[in-house]
Write an enzyme that holds these catalytic residues in place. Sequence first.
Site, PDB file in Angstrom:
ATOM      1  N   HIS A   1       0.699  -1.196  -0.082  1.00 56.81           N
ATOM      2  CA  HIS A   1      -0.024  -0.007  -0.081  1.00 56.81           C
ATOM      3  C   HIS A   1       0.912   1.261  -0.023  1.00 56.81           C
ATOM      4  O   HIS A   1       1.469   1.625   0.964  1.00 56.81           O
ATOM      5  CB  HIS A   1      -0.789   0.099   1.242  1.00 56.81           C
ATOM      6  CG  HIS A   1      -1.961  -1.265   1.234  1.00 56.81           C
ATOM      7  ND1 HIS A   1      -3.079  -0.893   0.655  1.00 56.81           N
ATOM      8  CD2 HIS A   1      -1.765  -2.381   1.879  1.00 56.81           C
ATOM      9  CE1 HIS A   1      -3.634  -2.212   0.881  1.00 56.81           C
ATOM     10  NE2 HIS A   1      -3.010  -3.025   1.555  1.00 56.81           N
ATOM     11  N   LEU A   2       0.876   1.921  -1.038  1.00 56.47           N
ATOM     12  CA  LEU A   2       1.597   3.263  -1.027  1.00 56.47           C
ATOM     13  C   LEU A   2       0.475   4.239  -0.793  1.00 56.47           C
ATOM     14  O   LEU A   2      -0.824   3.836  -1.037  1.00 56.47           O
ATOM     15  CB  LEU A   2       2.146   3.560  -2.579  1.00 56.47           C
ATOM     16  CG  LEU A   2       3.062   2.561  -3.020  1.00 56.47           C
ATOM     17  CD1 LEU A   2       3.363   2.692  -4.549  1.00 56.47           C
ATOM     18  CD2 LEU A   2       4.425   2.564  -2.301  1.00 56.47           C
ATOM     19  N   ARG A   3       0.700   5.228  -0.361  1.00 57.93           N
ATOM     20  CA  ARG A   3      -0.146   6.229   0.044  1.00 57.93           C
ATOM     21  C   ARG A   3      -0.759   7.395  -0.733  1.00 57.93           C
ATOM     22  O   ARG A   3      -1.249   8.265  -0.218  1.00 57.93           O
ATOM     23  CB  ARG A   3      -0.232   6.812   1.708  1.00 57.93           C
ATOM     24  CG  ARG A   3      -0.193   5.358   2.698  1.00 57.93           C
ATOM     25  CD  ARG A   3      -1.454   4.683   2.759  1.00 57.93           C
ATOM     26  NE  ARG A   3      -1.496   4.002   3.790  1.00 57.93           N
ATOM     27  CZ  ARG A   3      -2.327   2.673   3.696  1.00 57.93           C
ATOM     28  NH1 ARG A   3      -2.922   2.487   2.768  1.00 57.93           N
ATOM     29  NH2 ARG A   3      -2.299   1.842   4.999  1.00 57.93           N
TER      30      ARG A   3
ATOM     31  N   ASN B   1      -6.373   1.205  -3.149  1.00 53.94           N
ATOM     32  CA  ASN B   1      -7.059   1.871  -2.106  1.00 53.94           C
ATOM     33  C   ASN B   1      -6.601   3.425  -1.439  1.00 53.94           C
ATOM     34  O   ASN B   1      -6.379   3.432  -0.346  1.00 53.94           O
ATOM     35  CB  ASN B   1      -7.553   1.112  -0.936  1.00 53.94           C
ATOM     36  CG  ASN B   1      -6.098   0.685   0.030  1.00 53.94           C
ATOM     37  OD1 ASN B   1      -5.168   0.424  -0.479  1.00 53.94           O
ATOM     38  ND2 ASN B   1      -6.396   0.203   1.471  1.00 53.94           N
TER      39      ASN B   1
ATOM     40  N   ASP C   1      -9.019  -4.358  -2.471  1.00 50.95           N
ATOM     41  CA  ASP C   1      -8.584  -4.904  -1.217  1.00 50.95           C
ATOM     42  C   ASP C   1      -8.873  -3.545  -0.404  1.00 50.95           C
ATOM     43  O   ASP C   1      -8.705  -2.443  -0.292  1.00 50.95           O
ATOM     44  CB  ASP C   1      -6.900  -4.788  -1.481  1.00 50.95           C
ATOM     45  CG  ASP C   1      -6.349  -5.185  -0.211  1.00 50.95           C
ATOM     46  OD1 ASP C   1      -6.781  -6.344   0.592  1.00 50.95           O
ATOM     47  OD2 ASP C   1      -5.283  -4.825   0.396  1.00 50.95           O
TER      48      ASP C   1
ATOM     49  N   HIS D   1      -9.459  -9.630  -1.200  1.00 50.10           N
ATOM     50  CA  HIS D   1      -9.378  -9.532   0.291  1.00 50.10           C
ATOM     51  C   HIS D   1     -10.562 -10.185   0.746  1.00 50.10           C
ATOM     52  O   HIS D   1     -11.899  -9.830   0.541  1.00 50.10           O
ATOM     53  CB  HIS D   1      -9.185  -8.097   0.724  1.00 50.10           C
ATOM     54  CG  HIS D   1      -9.460  -7.901   2.205  1.00 50.10           C
ATOM     55  ND1 HIS D   1      -8.449  -7.197   2.744  1.00 50.10           N
ATOM     56  CD2 HIS D   1     -10.467  -8.226   3.048  1.00 50.10           C
ATOM     57  CE1 HIS D   1      -8.999  -7.173   4.229  1.00 50.10           C
ATOM     58  NE2 HIS D   1     -10.293  -7.470   4.218  1.00 50.10           N
TER      59      HIS D   1
ATOM     60  N   ASP E   1       1.745  -6.779   2.425  1.00 50.73           N
ATOM     61  CA  ASP E   1       0.839  -6.057   2.926  1.00 50.73           C
ATOM     62  C   ASP E   1       0.821  -4.679   3.680  1.00 50.73           C
ATOM     63  O   ASP E   1       0.511  -4.174   4.676  1.00 50.73           O
ATOM     64  CB  ASP E   1      -0.179  -6.792   3.746  1.00 50.73           C
ATOM     65  CG  ASP E   1      -1.897  -6.046   3.891  1.00 50.73           C
ATOM     66  OD1 ASP E   1      -1.811  -5.170   3.178  1.00 50.73           O
ATOM     67  OD2 ASP E   1      -2.489  -6.587   4.519  1.00 50.73           O
TER      68      ASP E   1
HETATM   69 ZN   LIG Z   1      -6.483  -6.856   2.562  1.00 49.31          ZN
END
Ligand SMILES: [Zn+2]
Lengths: 306, 429
Positions: free
Chosen positions: B64-66, B96, B153, B180, B305
Amino acid sequence: MSLSSRHLIGLQGVPAEDIQSILDTAATFREVLERPIKKVPTLQGKTIVNLFYENSTRTRISFELAQKRLSADTVNFSTSTSSTKKGETFKDTVRNIEAMKVDMIIVRHESAGVPYFLTQVSKANIINAGDGRHEHPTQALLDMYSIKEKIGKIEGLKICIIGDIAHSRVALSNIYGLKALGAQVSVCGPLTMIPKGIESLGVKVYHNINEVIKTHDVLNILRIQLERKAGTNIPSLREYHNYFGVTAERLEKYNKDILILHPGPINRGVEISSEVADGPYQVILDQVTNGVAIRMAVLYLLGSMN
Amino acid sequence: MQVILKGLNIVNPIQNLIEKNDLLIKDGIIAKVGSISDKEFSDSKVYDFEGKYCSPGFFDMHVHLREPGREDTETIKSGCNSAAAGGFTGIASMPNTEPTVDTAEIVKSITEKSKEHLVDVFPIAAVSVNRKGESLAPMAELFEAGAVAFSDDGVSVKTASLLRSAFEYSNMYGAPIIDHCEEESLADGVMNESIVSTILGLPSIPTIAEDIIVHRDIAVAEYTGGKLHIAHISSKKSIEAVREAKKKGVKVTTEVTPHHFTLTDESLKSFDTNLKMNPPLRTRDDMNAILEGLADGTIDCIASDHAPYASEEKEVEFIYSPNGIIGLETELGLALSELYHKKVLSIEQIVEKFAVNPRKILNIEVPKIEEGEIANLTIFDADLIWTVDKTKFKSKSKNTPFDKKLLTGKSLAVINNKQIFIDGKFSEI
Ligand SMILES: [Zn+2]
């Protein structure tokens, strides 16, 4: 008398001697409460913060009264919303309280683990006044005190906790405390309200209230949360009352000698009928008075350890 | 510009072979594999990697890059730096963000912003518009813009009917749907449901929340012939379901996170919010099933993750804390300590799970360590003992439960896109 820990986070793992000390000390304070002047100078000069993140008038007043009777200085910090939601982290709040140089913190919070967290970041003695579904040790202690006061012992008694065990913080504390003192503890409720794996704590699970009444010495009846009534746990409050409610007819029929406890506030006509709530079996109002004595004992024993 | 890497144990996953050799890299291309003397190329920079492993560059397919939205916790660049420090030359980024990666523009902007970096970023785009589970995101457009897979996800693909459409549509491009797996109606909790949650008094999520969706997804994948990848598998029954499905020939793959093969719900007794993640830490029984699944190949790859959060988001009461921890910089160390040194996986299998399988799942070519190929390499020391120090992380966030943990095994250098990352620094080669 002294305790083996400087905090009271829960009764899990608390040795029987500590519990006994608290109950004995409470007996002394119970006498103080019968005097015309109900105040002793024991905690003079100590500052206690009541950190209540959840609305709980009863428990807060009981603690406050105990603190006043012991001549402590108290600061109340009550809020129904978490500081988190106001943009301040819980850690910030704790740092602020620490800066006030307090001696003890009484904490109630909807998240389990908050009292434990406080022991890691604060130098004060921490007393858990209820965290999530985890523990509420002073409630269990006062329940135990009340049983002992009425029956004279705890060892060997068969005691059943009835109701929504899964969402209760009182149940676990009672289980640990009562078992430490040698009682046989069981729980009873719809199986939707019994948490996973509870049997492994050495308690028997019942779902037939009549059988429970027949075979037990003490019933500790938990409040059914009205806001949960339309949930998926039970079909209706009426059905709960019919199948799990403690009524005068049931007591008459199955066990006239049973002792009834209820941590309050009670829902008449749900977990307990009015006749039982007001009748000869119960010690509900004694529990309230005993609550002050127990909290005085805990405050005194922890406060004199520093 | 040319560099010589000396004394490597080169792991060749295609032939399943480890061979001792030197490498000469010229302008980012492997110019020679063999015994190379310094004198032969006196104008080269020489790195001595005597006895260290060299593998095709490692790849983390769940990061997850923000950016866009929460650049204060991780940017594309800081995430790539963190990946390089952890031993990765490629990552796939989850959609996301704020806004969600559900338009071609956002996909392109991610690849654009990462193109100068050593680490390649392959965007995963959303299955549904705004990940709401209502209507399909423009999958053809997203694929054309560079998305390698689709995922909502954070939550499951909301309905079986949407999942069916997603499989049928993505089948046209061979891109997998990464799910997910969590049945929403059972997921109202903050930790795994077991005796531990009962004792801790925290609201809990049963493993069936995961199992139900895994079974649903496998059924829909089988029916449609779609390519299903199950993200962060954590329950014993889910692993069994994947094993059975694979036997039947369903196109299903799965990954596990390092925290799920190293920690159990018992550790939550500390109420540390850095142990709050989704799926939650499970029981020892589940963890044993994970180790078995890794060993027998049911679990295809390891993915972090990596989920960065600001300290003020994590330093709160347990029930208010967001789910997730960062993982890029501890992942390889945990895998080598817990899997290689405890004899769950061999070095070849470690390489398979870090370098080969994630790329195969995402239809990305696996780098080859052969003359004429682009140098895309991870060099690691399987025996180096080091202590995790979160203050030294390249990630902008520090939310890890592994701080101060002693690990055995660490990445020493990564090479890709004509750059090397070694000793905490990037340089051109
Ligand atoms: Zn997830």
